[in-house]
Every structure is written in C-alpha cells, then in structure tokens.
Design a protein around this motif. Sequence first.
Motif, short mmCIF file in Angstrom:
data_model
loop_
_atom_site.label_atom_id
_atom_site.label_comp_id
_atom_site.label_asym_id
_atom_site.label_seq_id
_atom_site.Cartn_x
_atom_site.Cartn_y
_atom_site.Cartn_z
N ARG A 81 72.29 -6.38 88.82
CA ARG A 81 71.94 -5.16 89.57
C ARG A 81 73.11 -4.19 89.53
NH1 ARG A 81 68.19 -4.65 94.43
NH2 ARG A 81 68.64 -2.59 95.25
N LYS A 121 64.72 -2.86 85.00
CA LYS A 121 63.84 -2.52 86.12
C LYS A 121 64.53 -1.49 86.99
CE LYS A 121 63.15 -5.91 88.89
NZ LYS A 121 62.70 -7.05 89.72
N GLU A 122 63.81 -0.42 87.31
CA GLU A 122 64.32 0.60 88.23
C GLU A 122 64.00 0.17 89.66
OE1 GLU A 122 63.79 4.64 85.63
OE2 GLU A 122 61.98 3.72 86.46
N ILE A 123 64.96 0.36 90.54
CA ILE A 123 64.78 0.04 91.95
C ILE A 123 64.98 1.34 92.73
CG2 ILE A 123 65.61 -1.32 93.89
CD1 ILE A 123 66.63 -3.34 91.67
N GLU A 129 59.69 -0.81 92.83
CA GLU A 129 60.34 -1.20 91.59
C GLU A 129 59.41 -0.92 90.42
OE1 GLU A 129 61.12 -5.37 92.05
OE2 GLU A 129 62.74 -5.03 93.49
#
Length: 147
Positions: A81, A121-123, A129
């Motif tokens: 992350r 993955k975009e958070i 997400e």
Amino acid sequence: MIKIAVITGDFDAGAEIKYLSADGGGAVNSFLGQVRGEGDLEALELEHYPAMTEGALRKIADKAAAKWDLRGITIIHRVGRLKVGEQIVLAATCSDHRQAAIESCAYIMDQLKTVAPFWKKEIWRDGSESWIEARQSDRDAAERWDC
C-alpha cells in the motif's frame, strides 16, 4: 551490472543513481515514478507474485542490455500500500552515450507498464476500491519497441 529489486519499503533514488554511475559511464538516465494524486485517491495497492515478477523484470533488463550498449541497469519497484506522493518505481540506465541511456530507460518503463505482472488497486477516501485496467496508450507505447 543489473540490479532488480521488488520491495515494500522506500528507497533512496539519489543513492541508487550514484551507485549505478560509479563506474564512469558518460550518461545516466532515470525515471522516478510516484503515486499520482487524482481526485480523492488515498492510496494505491500493488500486488504481485514474487517469483513471476522478479523473472519478468530480469527479462526486461536483459532485453534492454541486449538492445543497447549499457554499463548498468537498475529497476526498483515497490509493492504493498502506497500513499499519494510516495515513490513507486525507479528505472535507471547507464551508458557511455546519452541516446542509449535515454532510449533504454524509456523502453524499460514502457515494458514495466505492460509486461511486468503487477496488479494495481486504487483506494479512494470514501473507502471504495477499484482495480486498474491496462490502458491502450501504454500498450501502444510498448509496441513501438517491437519494430
């Protein structure tokens, strides 16, 4: 010399470039990528399969070394992350001549965007997400090197 590293922690780009250029090549070219802050993006999460990823990065570096006369290559890619603004990737090449250093570094980045097996993955700040799909523009950039 080829250095490949897939890591979770941060890295010192300046120290990496200094080490790469230590044997006296006349040209060093580098690309330092960061997590873009688009809209309400909070972080990017990168997943990978270690044996597959490291092998793919090695193949990219080996192809660059075969195509251009290089003294060295460094590819460092982070996983896990990463918050907006954090370093995510360093691609650097060293050669006796600038054109080889510039072209080989561009080649490596184009290949990293399309060939390297990372899942991103975009958070978002609201907790949602979404997985990032490959873009056609990235595929087109990578294909230009096949000519």
